[in-house]
Design a protein around this motif. Sequence first.
Motif, short mmCIF file in Angstrom:
data_model
loop_
_atom_site.label_atom_id
_atom_site.label_comp_id
_atom_site.label_asym_id
_atom_site.label_seq_id
_atom_site.Cartn_x
_atom_site.Cartn_y
_atom_site.Cartn_z
N ILE A 17 0.94 -1.14 -0.06
CA ILE A 17 0.03 0.02 -0.01
C ILE A 17 0.89 1.13 -0.14
CG2 ILE A 17 -1.49 1.28 1.46
CD1 ILE A 17 -2.89 -1.44 2.48
N ALA A 18 1.88 1.28 0.93
CA ALA A 18 2.59 2.43 0.75
C ALA A 18 3.45 2.73 -0.37
CB ALA A 18 3.82 2.17 2.02
N ALA A 19 4.11 1.49 -1.09
CA ALA A 19 4.55 1.76 -2.42
C ALA A 19 3.62 2.44 -3.54
CB ALA A 19 5.02 0.45 -3.01
N MET A 20 2.37 2.01 -3.32
CA MET A 20 1.53 2.51 -4.44
C MET A 20 1.14 3.85 -4.07
SD MET A 20 -1.90 3.30 -4.99
CE MET A 20 -2.45 2.91 -3.68
N ASP A 21 0.96 4.03 -2.73
CA ASP A 21 0.62 5.37 -2.35
C ASP A 21 1.45 6.24 -2.70
OD1 ASP A 21 -0.85 7.13 0.11
OD2 ASP A 21 1.26 7.44 0.32
N TYR A 22 2.94 6.20 -2.44
CA TYR A 22 3.88 6.85 -2.97
C TYR A 22 4.03 7.16 -4.49
CZ TYR A 22 8.68 8.93 -3.94
OH TYR A 22 9.75 9.50 -4.25
N ASP A 23 3.78 6.31 -5.20
CA ASP A 23 3.96 6.47 -6.64
C ASP A 23 2.59 7.30 -7.12
OD1 ASP A 23 6.53 5.25 -6.76
OD2 ASP A 23 5.62 3.12 -7.26
N GLY A 24 1.58 6.80 -6.50
CA GLY A 24 0.26 7.35 -6.86
C GLY A 24 0.37 8.97 -6.83
N TRP A 25 0.93 9.38 -5.96
CA TRP A 25 0.78 10.96 -5.67
C TRP A 25 1.70 11.66 -6.32
CZ3 TRP A 25 -3.10 13.01 -4.36
CH2 TRP A 25 -3.82 12.46 -3.22
N GLN A 26 2.83 10.96 -7.19
CA GLN A 26 3.50 11.68 -8.02
C GLN A 26 2.67 12.44 -9.32
OE1 GLN A 26 6.91 11.85 -6.93
NE2 GLN A 26 5.85 10.72 -5.53
N ARG A 43 12.96 7.30 -2.73
CA ARG A 43 11.71 6.48 -2.77
C ARG A 43 11.77 5.49 -1.74
NH1 ARG A 43 9.76 1.95 -5.34
NH2 ARG A 43 7.69 1.96 -5.85
N ALA A 44 12.55 4.67 -1.61
CA ALA A 44 12.60 3.78 -0.52
C ALA A 44 12.48 4.07 0.90
CB ALA A 44 14.06 2.88 -0.83
N ASP A 45 13.20 5.14 1.18
CA ASP A 45 13.09 5.54 2.51
C ASP A 45 11.59 6.30 2.79
OD1 ASP A 45 15.42 4.91 3.06
OD2 ASP A 45 16.41 6.96 2.88
N ARG A 50 6.38 5.36 5.31
CA ARG A 50 4.65 5.50 5.45
C ARG A 50 4.40 4.11 5.91
NH1 ARG A 50 0.63 8.61 5.98
NH2 ARG A 50 -1.35 7.77 4.61
N ALA A 51 4.88 3.12 5.24
CA ALA A 51 4.48 1.70 5.84
C ALA A 51 4.76 1.57 7.17
CB ALA A 51 5.53 0.60 5.05
N ALA A 52 5.68 1.94 7.80
CA ALA A 52 5.97 1.81 9.27
C ALA A 52 4.94 2.82 10.17
CB ALA A 52 7.35 2.20 9.71
N ARG A 53 4.62 3.82 9.54
CA ARG A 53 3.67 4.81 10.15
C ARG A 53 2.28 4.28 10.13
NH1 ARG A 53 3.03 10.29 11.86
NH2 ARG A 53 1.07 11.12 11.29
N SER A 54 1.78 3.68 8.99
CA SER A 54 0.49 3.23 9.06
C SER A 54 0.53 1.78 9.86
CB SER A 54 0.36 2.67 7.68
OG SER A 54 0.40 4.08 6.51
#
Length: 249
Positions: A17-26, A43-45, A50-54
């Motif tokens: 989800i975090a990976a999709m979220d990051y790319d989606g907001w570009q 991007r990785a950081d 985001r994944a850890a926070r969620s």
Amino acid sequence: MPLVLSVVKDEADFTNIAAMDYDGWQTPYNPQLKHFRPDFPNRADAIAWRAARSATAFQTHDPSKKWWLKVVDTDALDSPYGGVVGTAVWELNEMKQEEGEEGGEGAVKKTQAVWHLEGSVERAFAERFIDGLWGFLGSRVTRPHMDLLSIVVIQSHRNRGAGRQLVRWGIEKADELGLETVVSSLPSARGAYEKCGLGCIELIPPDVDVEDPSPRWKELQSEDLTGWLMWRPIGRDFVVGVDKAPWLE
């Protein structure tokens, strides 16, 4: 390619989800987002944060008051996001004067933008912007409601119905609970929310004017940080020219 919506039950899902979220907001660029999240060099950081926070928020959330949703393309399970093409977070906001994961209507605590360097212009600007946003919403939305905290669909799957599924899920939950629905929308998303039954009530102006702003402050201030306050009554879609938000009556 069928799209399947479900409530997230396993915190392990937040990696995809975090990976999709990051790319989606570009695309499209969201000028508000950087004020709610750290500015990572790569991007990785950003995805790991985001994944850890969620996952941390997920571990302590009340499943009867907050829901993480995902939409999966069942024909694309081998994609970089494990098939996840959209995600949203809905919350039952009971107006208890508490802050949510990234703020919330009715919040009275001052924002501490600890994701930015202490003493930086970025931190001061983020705190000013976020407090102004929550203050604006809190002065108007004073009753319990369903609150859309975040939503994003990856660009390759837009206009296929994933976003509508995510929005309508929250609306139907609001009707089930006998609540109004409130969304703070980016200007670019206003039309999509209107198609889902919300009414555009009022422009949300950014409260970021200060005396003698620095060059960096002016740079941050130059972006379009406006939004739209969207609202839907209980049990039915908003009717233009008929419905009026309760704080306007």
